[in-house]
Design a protein around this motif. Structure first.
Motif, PDB file in Angstrom:
ATOM      1  N   ILE A   1      44.841  33.762 -45.539  1.00 40.70           N
ATOM      2  CA  ILE A   1      43.968  32.711 -45.033  1.00 40.70           C
ATOM      3  C   ILE A   1      43.424  33.154 -43.684  1.00 40.70           C
ATOM      4  N   GLN A   2      42.212  32.705 -43.375  1.00 42.33           N
ATOM      5  CA  GLN A   2      41.682  32.976 -42.040  1.00 42.33           C
ATOM      6  C   GLN A   2      42.062  31.832 -41.118  1.00 42.33           C
ATOM      7  N   THR A   3      42.726  32.159 -40.012  1.00 42.87           N
ATOM      8  CA  THR A   3      43.031  31.123 -39.027  1.00 42.87           C
ATOM      9  C   THR A   3      42.371  31.514 -37.711  1.00 42.87           C
ATOM     10  N   MET A   4      41.860  30.525 -37.002  1.00 45.75           N
ATOM     11  CA  MET A   4      41.093  30.836 -35.799  1.00 45.75           C
ATOM     12  C   MET A   4      41.082  29.629 -34.871  1.00 45.75           C
ATOM     13  N   ASP A   5      41.227  29.917 -33.583  1.00 43.45           N
ATOM     14  CA  ASP A   5      41.090  28.874 -32.563  1.00 43.45           C
ATOM     15  C   ASP A   5      39.721  28.965 -31.911  1.00 43.45           C
ATOM     16  N   LEU A   6      39.159  27.821 -31.614  1.00 40.05           N
ATOM     17  CA  LEU A   6      37.906  27.758 -30.861  1.00 40.05           C
ATOM     18  C   LEU A   6      38.163  26.911 -29.633  1.00 40.05           C
ATOM     19  N   ALA A   7      37.692  27.375 -28.489  1.00 35.40           N
ATOM     20  CA  ALA A   7      38.082  26.685 -27.268  1.00 35.40           C
ATOM     21  C   ALA A   7      36.985  26.751 -26.216  1.00 35.40           C
TER      22      ALA A   7
ATOM     23  N   ALA B   1      33.216  22.809 -28.497  1.00 38.05           N
ATOM     24  CA  ALA B   1      33.945  23.662 -29.445  1.00 38.05           C
ATOM     25  C   ALA B   1      34.026  23.013 -30.828  1.00 38.05           C
ATOM     26  N   GLY B   2      34.120  21.687 -30.855  1.00 33.37           N
ATOM     27  CA  GLY B   2      34.223  20.997 -32.142  1.00 33.37           C
ATOM     28  C   GLY B   2      32.975  21.158 -32.980  1.00 33.37           C
TER      29      GLY B   2
ATOM     30  N   ALA C   1      37.967  11.687 -26.959  1.00 31.21           N
ATOM     31  CA  ALA C   1      38.962  12.705 -27.298  1.00 31.21           C
ATOM     32  C   ALA C   1      38.374  14.116 -27.290  1.00 31.21           C
ATOM     33  N   GLY C   2      37.600  14.426 -26.275  1.00 32.27           N
ATOM     34  CA  GLY C   2      37.165  15.796 -26.023  1.00 32.27           C
ATOM     35  C   GLY C   2      36.461  16.451 -27.192  1.00 32.27           C
ATOM     36  N   ALA C   3      36.866  17.695 -27.470  1.00 28.38           N
ATOM     37  CA  ALA C   3      36.213  18.471 -28.516  1.00 28.38           C
ATOM     38  C   ALA C   3      36.360  17.816 -29.890  1.00 28.38           C
TER      39      ALA C   3
ATOM     40  N   GLY D   1      28.101  19.962 -24.381  1.00 27.50           N
ATOM     41  CA  GLY D   1      28.980  20.767 -23.543  1.00 27.50           C
ATOM     42  C   GLY D   1      28.356  22.124 -23.287  1.00 27.50           C
ATOM     43  N   GLN D   2      27.834  22.345 -22.094  1.00 26.78           N
ATOM     44  CA  GLN D   2      27.111  23.582 -21.782  1.00 26.78           C
ATOM     45  C   GLN D   2      26.063  23.875 -22.854  1.00 26.78           C
ATOM     46  N   GLY D   3      25.330  22.823 -23.145  1.00 26.58           N
ATOM     47  CA  GLY D   3      24.313  22.917 -24.186  1.00 26.58           C
ATOM     48  C   GLY D   3      24.528  21.809 -25.187  1.00 26.58           C
ATOM     49  N   CYS D   4      23.948  21.986 -26.345  1.00 32.68           N
ATOM     50  CA  CYS D   4      23.982  20.887 -27.317  1.00 32.68           C
ATOM     51  C   CYS D   4      23.990  21.436 -28.741  1.00 32.68           C
ATOM     52  N   ASP D   5      24.748  20.783 -29.599  1.00 33.69           N
ATOM     53  CA  ASP D   5      24.744  21.053 -31.040  1.00 33.69           C
ATOM     54  C   ASP D   5      24.249  19.807 -31.746  1.00 33.69           C
TER      55      ASP D   5
END
Lengths: 492, 399
Positions: free
Chosen positions: A103-109, A114-115, A266-268, A294-298
């Motif tokens: 499985i691929q596991t990855m943290d984004l922060a 980040a969310g 609740a943040g990200a 957050g430092q830009g926009c999605d």
């Protein structure tokens, strides 16, 4: 053309504890009178044994609702408050969920965005592969005592299962803008954020950067702003989402409640948590605009499908918000968030050291709560052992791994222990008996004094077992909590 | 069943230090206190001891590992000494080793010593310790009272006893032990207390309050054992106290992991009791057993032990307690010396302390608390938690 990529399942988690903002303002108003404007409502507050990893696990369980999809190919975890700086946090979550190891596991922060940024990347990934991606976001937010952030922030997590097939919402498109706009930042060694003036954030930030991002997305997707059914966007500045809707021509009635009064931000995790909450209420065929900041926009655009009618999280955000326990003792918040130097007493001096070698070889039992089921007699048991525990069986090496976290259980005996050290005394524990077989003398959590009884139904939850401050280690295990589908609203 | 140990070994001498908070003593001081009394009682020389067993459970707090601390404290002449540890039941383990070696003929005269120096931890109760690398990862964050308190919640639920009635019965257990302990010059706690004092004490682990918990003490106890023949050859005349049974039952994890045990009793105690009665040839324990010293680490432990030793019917012990069945003047006097509750609980010494009281009573040497002509005494020594533990039982009587 293949099926569209989108959301297959959704869920979330809001911790049971809610700090009464009024209680916090009462404690700190003498110092900062400006806090009075934030005195209404509650913010969600992680229990002492919760962090971004444990909340992500709960959100994932809410999303998966008892299913264990074998075709999950990736687990991504977005957070700005990961408990480990160098130990993959998503990997802990994947093991807690007993997902396959290939499985691929990855943290984004490192950003409140980040969310949503991670969500766009995960949807891109899902577009190119067959497997599903479990996308998680969680934050246990940090703030100084007597700061406005303390009242604005909340703790929580969200989960989305992404892929093709029976989607409940299809991705219509996304657009991203990067801008190193410092409404706040947190340096690498800093515990807390440093923020800038709110008026500048609103006028130069939100009201300029969000509109161009959304406009570009709507243009790309060929969707008219007036056709948006749900405009989902967190903001701690109350008027911002409505102002933006007006500016963009999005009907004002579509602006989703930010849940500021019930849980804070609740943040990200917050955009995804609001998205999951929206999906609980949305109708098939509706268009959802999700914005992350957050430092830009999605910006992401989804359209719900007929499959939405059948899709249900285990418990869902609405029920999670409903079942809170209000904390009016602000000192508990300070203690749980390490904002005051408590005298823990001499019994706290003993710190359990976790040997990584022992954890690794026992990790399915410890992290995944996988016991054994005897192939000879069917007895479920924890921990797994060479000889079957059934006195009438005793078969050797007969036990198949048996995940026990989702098994219903009840309390056979219990106590509220005031002697042993706990950050939240008295600590409750008891003999937990699983209906399918197996038992455990287990720590209990999310219970109040007087709230445990013999026969009470419980559910196992993944929590912090102990923190080893000397070595910076967090040890996790499973605890018994009251069955949260039966929990009512309470105040301390 | 094997033939057993009955009447193969007698106690030549015993000793016991006062139990309490001995701020002025190290473990070796306590050992020498108990041993000096024991050796004088046995009427032999130190050099006549062929082998020794040394019990201590929380060694990191005082003497450290191995049997060396006993050899050094008593300057024993390079004899074999075995260090034993079975938590709070370690003391009985030392006796078991000494008795078996004599019965086997491997030693003519053997010594058992138990000691614990607990009052250097800096707090009340037993110290927090690791329980093993894997166990630490999943065991509940439990204190000893918290573990035993579970007996009370499960017992009240199963037998439908009003928790207030159970709490009162538990209080009576502690009141009785304080009454007894007040008559024992070596006891740690010698103050009579009232039911109300117990009921109103601060809670330690629901529903166990402060007076439901035994004392945590420093102390040591010792026994010298030999065969009846050697005792006679040494010129020993008059009554001799003989080992009628010595049994140990150890959990195999079924209470902790298999859904048969209901949490209201100790499976190990029942197993050990059944075997011990058989070994001693006792069919009707309520009639045969004159007196008992049980492992009253907590009041509820003593209460369920009355049922586990078959001295009360299941679900009835709380009534028997309230009726005074286990008071000094009751049907089966229990904790005549004050028990763990009041004599105190220096972990490694406690099993031998229980035997010491039975020995004194059988020989009529128990002073103010002497019972009238007891025939059979039983000790029950427990180590661990109700769901994972060791239980040892010794039955003693005149030869």
């Amino acid at each position: 053309m293949s099926d569209p990529v989108g959301i297959l399942g959704f869920g979330g988690y809001v911790p049971r504890l809610r700090l009464s903002r009024g209680a916090a303002v009462e404690a700190n108003g003498w110092f900062n009178r400006g806090l009075g404007s934030l005195a209404k409502g509650e913010r969600s507050m992680a229990n002492w044994d919760e962090d971004s990893v444990t909340m992500a696990v709960e959100a994932a369980r809410d999303c998966l609702n008892g299913a264990r999809p074998e075709d999950i190919a990736a687990v991504h975890l977005a957070s700005t408050t990961l408990p480990f700086d160098d130990r993959q946090n998503a990997g802990i979550v994947a093991e807690a969920l007993n997902l396959p190891e290939a499985i691929q596991t990855m943290d984004l922060a490192a950003s409140q965005r980040a969310g949503t940024t991670g969500l766009i990347a995960a949807l891109d990934r899902a577009a190119g592969t067959d497997g599903k991606t479990l996308f998680l976001a969680a934050d246990r937010r940090r703030s100084k005592a007597a700061s406005p952030q303390e009242l604005q922030f909340g703790d929580g997590a969200a989960a989305l299962l992404l892929g093709r097939g029976r989607t409940v919402a299809d991705l219509l498109g996304s657009h991203q803008v990067a801008a190193d706009f410092l409404d706040h930042y947190r340096g690498g060694d800093a515990r807390f954020d440093y923020g800038w003036e709110e008026r500048w954030i609103r006028d130069e930030g939100y009201l300029k950067i969000v509109p161009k991002t959304v406009a570009a997305l709507l243009d790309k997707a060929g969707v008219d702003a007036a056709a948006i059914d749900h405009f989902v966007m967190p903001s701690t500045i109350a008027a911002v989402p409505a102002k933006l809707a007006k500016q963009l021509g999005i009907p004002e009635a579509t602006v989703a409640d930010t849940q500021f009064s019930s849980m804070g931000e609740a943040g990200a995790a917050h955009p995804l948590l609001l998205l999951a909450h929206t999906l609980e209420r949305a109708e098939p065929g509706q268009t959802i605009l999700l914005v992350g900041w957050g430092q830009g926009c999605d910006a992401l655009l989804f359209r719900t499908t007929d499959a939405l009618r059948a899709a249900r999280p285990r418990r869902g955000i609405a029920a999670s918000l409903e079942a809170g326990h209000t904390i009016t003792n602000y000192n508990r918040f300070l203690a749980f968030n390490d904002l005051v130097e408590h005298e823990h007493g001499i019994r706290a001096e003993f710190q359990i050291k976790t040997p990584p070698s022992a954890l690794y070889r026992n990790r399915d039992m410890v992290t995944g709560f996988v016991g054994g089921r005897c192939r000879s007699c069917g007895t479920v048991q924890f921990p797994r052992a060479h000889y079957c525990v059934n006195p009438n069986c005793g078969a050797l090496d007969s036990q198949a791994p048996c995940p026990m976290a989702e098994m219903p259980a009840t309390v056979q005996s219990w106590t509220a222990d005031k002697l042993t050290y706990s950050p939240d005394p008295p600590t409750h524990f008891g003999m937990i008996v699983f209906a399918e077989g197996g038992r455990l003398m287990a720590d209990m959590t999310d219970v109040d004094e007087g709230g445990v009884a013999v026969g009470m139904p419980v559910r196992m939850v993944f929590r912090v077992k102990a923190r080893d401050a000397d070595r910076g280690f967090t040890a996790y295990f499973w605890k018994a909590a009251p069955d949260d589908t039966r929990v009512a609203r309470a105040t301390d | 069943m094997a033939k057993g140990i009955k009447d193969k070994v007698v106690i030549l001498g015993m000793g016991c230090s006062p139990f309490g908070e001995h701020w002025d003593k190290n473990a070796d001081d306590l050992i020498v206190d108990a041993f000096t009394e024991c050796l004088a009682d046995a009427g032999i020389e130190r050099t006549q001891i062929d082998a020794a067993w040394f019990a201590t459970a929380i060694e990191e707090g005082h003497v450290g590992k191995t049997a060396v601390p006993l050899g050094v404290a008593l300057r024993l002449p390079f004899i074999p000494i075995t260090r034993v540890e079975n938590a709070c039941a370690s003391g009985t383990e030392a006796l078991r080793g000494a008795v078996y070696s004599v019965a086997a003929g491997a030693a003519d005269i053997a010594l058992a010593v138990g000691v614990e120096k607990l009052k250097d931890t800096g707090y009340g109760g037993l110290p927090q310790r690791t329980r093993g690398a894997f166990n630490d990862m999943y065991f509940a964050n439990a204190s000893a009272p918290g573990s035993f308190a579970q007996l009370a919640t499960a017992y009240a639920a199963k037998h439908r006893v009003d928790p207030a009635d159970l709490k009162r019965a538990m209080a009576q257990i502690s009141v009785k032990s304080h009454d007894n302990g007040a008559k024992n010059p070596k006891a740690h706690l010698r103050n009579p207390i009232t039911i109300d004092k117990v009921l109103n004490a601060p809670m330690v682990a629901e529903p166990l309050g402060l007076f439901d918990c035994c004392g945590v003490s420093d102390g040591a106890a010792a026994a010298i054992v030999t065969t009846p023949e050697i005792a006679a050859a040494l010129g020993r005349t008059g009554d001799q106290v003989s080992i009628k049974a010595l049994q140990l039952a150890v959990s195999n994890g079924s209470e902790a992991s298999y859904n048969a045990w209901d949490g209201t009793y100790l499976e190990t105690t029942r197993q050990a009791a059944t075997r011990a009665y058989a070994e001693a040839g006792i069919d009707r324990p309520r009639e045969a057993v004159s007196m008992i010293e049980v492992h009253d680490c907590f009041s509820i432990t003593e209460l369920v032990t009355m049922e586990d030793l078959y001295l009360s019917d299941e679900g009835r012990a709380w009534r028997d307690v309230l009726d005074g069945a286990f008071n000094a003047d009751g049907r089966t006097p229990c904790q005549i010396d004050g028990g763990l509750k009041c004599f105190g609980h220096p972990v490694g010494a406690s099993g031998l302390r229980m035997v010491y009281e039975m020995y004194l009573q059988l020989l009529g040497r128990a002073g103010e608390r002497q019972l009238s002509s007891p025939e059979i005494g039983l000790t029950h020594n427990l180590g661990g938690w109700p769901h994972l533990n060791v239980a040892s039982i010794a039955i003693l009587g005149k030869l």
